[in-house]
Scaffold this motif. Structure first.
Motif, PDB file in Angstrom:
ATOM      1  N   ALA A  27       0.832  -1.209   0.000  1.00 49.44           N
ATOM      2  CA  ALA A  27       0.000   0.000   0.000  1.00 49.44           C
ATOM      3  C   ALA A  27       0.864   1.256   0.000  1.00 49.44           C
ATOM      4  CB  ALA A  27      -0.923  -0.011   1.213  1.00 49.44           C
ATOM      5  N   ARG A  28       1.970   1.224   0.707  1.00 48.17           N
ATOM      6  CA  ARG A  28       2.868   2.399   0.747  1.00 48.17           C
ATOM      7  C   ARG A  28       3.487   2.687  -0.625  1.00 48.17           C
ATOM      8  NH1 ARG A  28       3.735   4.251   5.738  1.00 48.17           N
ATOM      9  NH2 ARG A  28       3.173   2.926   7.485  1.00 48.17           N
ATOM     10  N   ARG A  29       3.601   1.677  -1.477  1.00 51.69           N
ATOM     11  CA  ARG A  29       4.219   1.866  -2.796  1.00 51.69           C
ATOM     12  C   ARG A  29       3.224   2.272  -3.879  1.00 51.69           C
ATOM     13  NH1 ARG A  29       7.264  -3.432  -3.969  1.00 51.69           N
ATOM     14  NH2 ARG A  29       7.673  -2.310  -5.898  1.00 51.69           N
ATOM     15  N   ILE A  30       1.932   2.120  -3.593  1.00 53.13           N
ATOM     16  CA  ILE A  30       0.920   2.472  -4.592  1.00 53.13           C
ATOM     17  C   ILE A  30       0.737   3.985  -4.633  1.00 53.13           C
ATOM     18  CG2 ILE A  30      -1.530   2.302  -5.184  1.00 53.13           C
ATOM     19  CD1 ILE A  30      -1.471  -0.556  -4.125  1.00 53.13           C
ATOM     20  N   GLN A  31       0.716   4.537  -5.824  1.00 52.97           N
ATOM     21  CA  GLN A  31       0.588   5.982  -6.018  1.00 52.97           C
ATOM     22  C   GLN A  31      -0.885   6.367  -6.096  1.00 52.97           C
ATOM     23  OE1 GLN A  31       2.836   6.581  -9.577  1.00 52.97           O
ATOM     24  NE2 GLN A  31       4.770   6.009  -8.625  1.00 52.97           N
ATOM     25  N   ALA A  32      -1.492   6.511  -4.924  1.00 53.14           N
ATOM     26  CA  ALA A  32      -2.898   6.899  -4.838  1.00 53.14           C
ATOM     27  C   ALA A  32      -3.098   7.685  -3.555  1.00 53.14           C
ATOM     28  CB  ALA A  32      -3.800   5.669  -4.861  1.00 53.14           C
ATOM     29  N   GLY A  33      -4.102   8.535  -3.543  1.00 58.77           N
ATOM     30  CA  GLY A  33      -4.384   9.359  -2.378  1.00 58.77           C
ATOM     31  C   GLY A  33      -4.910   8.571  -1.199  1.00 58.77           C
ATOM     32  N   THR A  34      -5.606   7.479  -1.452  1.00 57.73           N
ATOM     33  CA  THR A  34      -6.118   6.584  -0.415  1.00 57.73           C
ATOM     34  C   THR A  34      -5.819   5.164  -0.833  1.00 57.73           C
ATOM     35  OG1 THR A  34      -7.937   8.073   0.168  1.00 57.73           O
ATOM     36  CG2 THR A  34      -8.202   5.765   0.746  1.00 57.73           C
ATOM     37  N   VAL A  35      -5.222   4.414   0.058  1.00 61.53           N
ATOM     38  CA  VAL A  35      -5.000   2.992  -0.198  1.00 61.53           C
ATOM     39  C   VAL A  35      -5.484   2.235   1.029  1.00 61.53           C
ATOM     40  CG1 VAL A  35      -3.358   1.191  -0.809  1.00 61.53           C
ATOM     41  CG2 VAL A  35      -2.981   3.524  -1.617  1.00 61.53           C
ATOM     42  N   MET A  36      -6.382   1.304   0.803  1.00 59.55           N
ATOM     43  CA  MET A  36      -6.947   0.496   1.882  1.00 59.55           C
ATOM     44  C   MET A  36      -6.422  -0.929   1.779  1.00 59.55           C
ATOM     45  SD  MET A  36     -10.744   2.003   1.325  1.00 59.55           S
ATOM     46  CE  MET A  36     -10.396   2.340  -0.398  1.00 59.55           C
ATOM     47  N   VAL A  37      -6.159  -1.514   2.928  1.00 54.98           N
ATOM     48  CA  VAL A  37      -5.732  -2.917   2.968  1.00 54.98           C
ATOM     49  C   VAL A  37      -6.915  -3.737   3.469  1.00 54.98           C
ATOM     50  CG1 VAL A  37      -4.100  -4.568   3.963  1.00 54.98           C
ATOM     51  CG2 VAL A  37      -3.341  -2.241   3.393  1.00 54.98           C
ATOM     52  N   ASN A  38      -7.319  -4.691   2.653  1.00 52.23           N
ATOM     53  CA  ASN A  38      -8.451  -5.587   2.967  1.00 52.23           C
ATOM     54  C   ASN A  38      -9.733  -4.806   3.245  1.00 52.23           C
ATOM     55  OD1 ASN A  38      -6.787  -7.817   2.620  1.00 52.23           O
ATOM     56  ND2 ASN A  38      -6.222  -7.860   4.779  1.00 52.23           N
ATOM     57  N   ASP A  39      -9.934  -3.745   2.526  1.00 54.95           N
ATOM     58  CA  ASP A  39     -11.131  -2.926   2.669  1.00 54.95           C
ATOM     59  C   ASP A  39     -11.325  -2.197   1.346  1.00 54.95           C
ATOM     60  OD1 ASP A  39     -13.294  -1.539   3.602  1.00 54.95           O
ATOM     61  OD2 ASP A  39     -12.186  -0.390   5.096  1.00 54.95           O
ATOM     62  N   VAL A  40     -12.563  -1.785   1.093  1.00 51.57           N
ATOM     63  CA  VAL A  40     -12.812  -1.111  -0.169  1.00 51.57           C
ATOM     64  C   VAL A  40     -13.546   0.205  -0.010  1.00 51.57           C
ATOM     65  CG1 VAL A  40     -14.974  -2.283  -0.716  1.00 51.57           C
ATOM     66  CG2 VAL A  40     -13.503  -1.537  -2.572  1.00 51.57           C
ATOM     67  N   VAL A  41     -14.196   0.446   1.128  1.00 50.43           N
ATOM     68  CA  VAL A  41     -15.032   1.634   1.182  1.00 50.43           C
ATOM     69  C   VAL A  41     -15.021   2.363   2.529  1.00 50.43           C
ATOM     70  CG1 VAL A  41     -17.198   0.527   1.853  1.00 50.43           C
ATOM     71  CG2 VAL A  41     -17.248   2.506   0.339  1.00 50.43           C
TER      72      VAL A  41
END
Length: 129
Positions: A27-41
């Motif tokens: 998640a720390r490497r993904i270039q996005a404003g919000t990154v969730m681990v095992n969650d979507v919303v």
């Protein structure tokens, strides 16, 4: 990771894994404003969580402290509530002010010296006891 970041957008992403530690590293490497681990919303319902994207997914943030700061322009406004009283920070006082200033500074030095002397006397009394 290359596929996840190969986009002109970066609003939100999620990582699904059985290994939470690995999920956080990814998640720390993904270039996005919000990154969730095992969650979507759920993060979108947390008002304290800043919401905003990277790349072409927008500029700035909404929600939370960062969102509030996006919508606020700070300004300090000072109104003199005592306009008839001269302020000590104004320049241009005459001899009377300079004499009074010297007396105030001298008194402050005496107070400081007195306090230092009092501490010394207390120390001597404590050492003698």
């Amino acid at each position: 990771m290359r596929l996840a970041n190969d986009s002109e957008f970066g609003l939100a992403a999620c990582v699904w894994t059985r290994d939470d530690a690995r999920g956080e590293l990814l998640a720390r490497r993904i270039q996005a404003g919000t990154v969730m681990v095992n969650d979507v919303v759920s993060c979108f319902g947390i008002s304290e969580a800043p919401h905003g994207g990277f790349k072409s997914s927008g500029i700035g943030r909404a929600h939370g402290r960062f969102g509030l700061e996006e919508m606020v322009r700070l300004k300090y406004l000072d109104v003199d509530l005592m306009p008839s009283i001269k302020k000590v920070w104004w320049y241009g006082y005459g001899a009377n002010f300079c004499a009074a200033d010297r007396r105030i500074v001298g008194y402050a030095i005496l107070l400081a010296d007195g306090a230092r002397a009092a501490r010394g006397v207390a120390r001597c009394r404590r050492d003698a006891a």
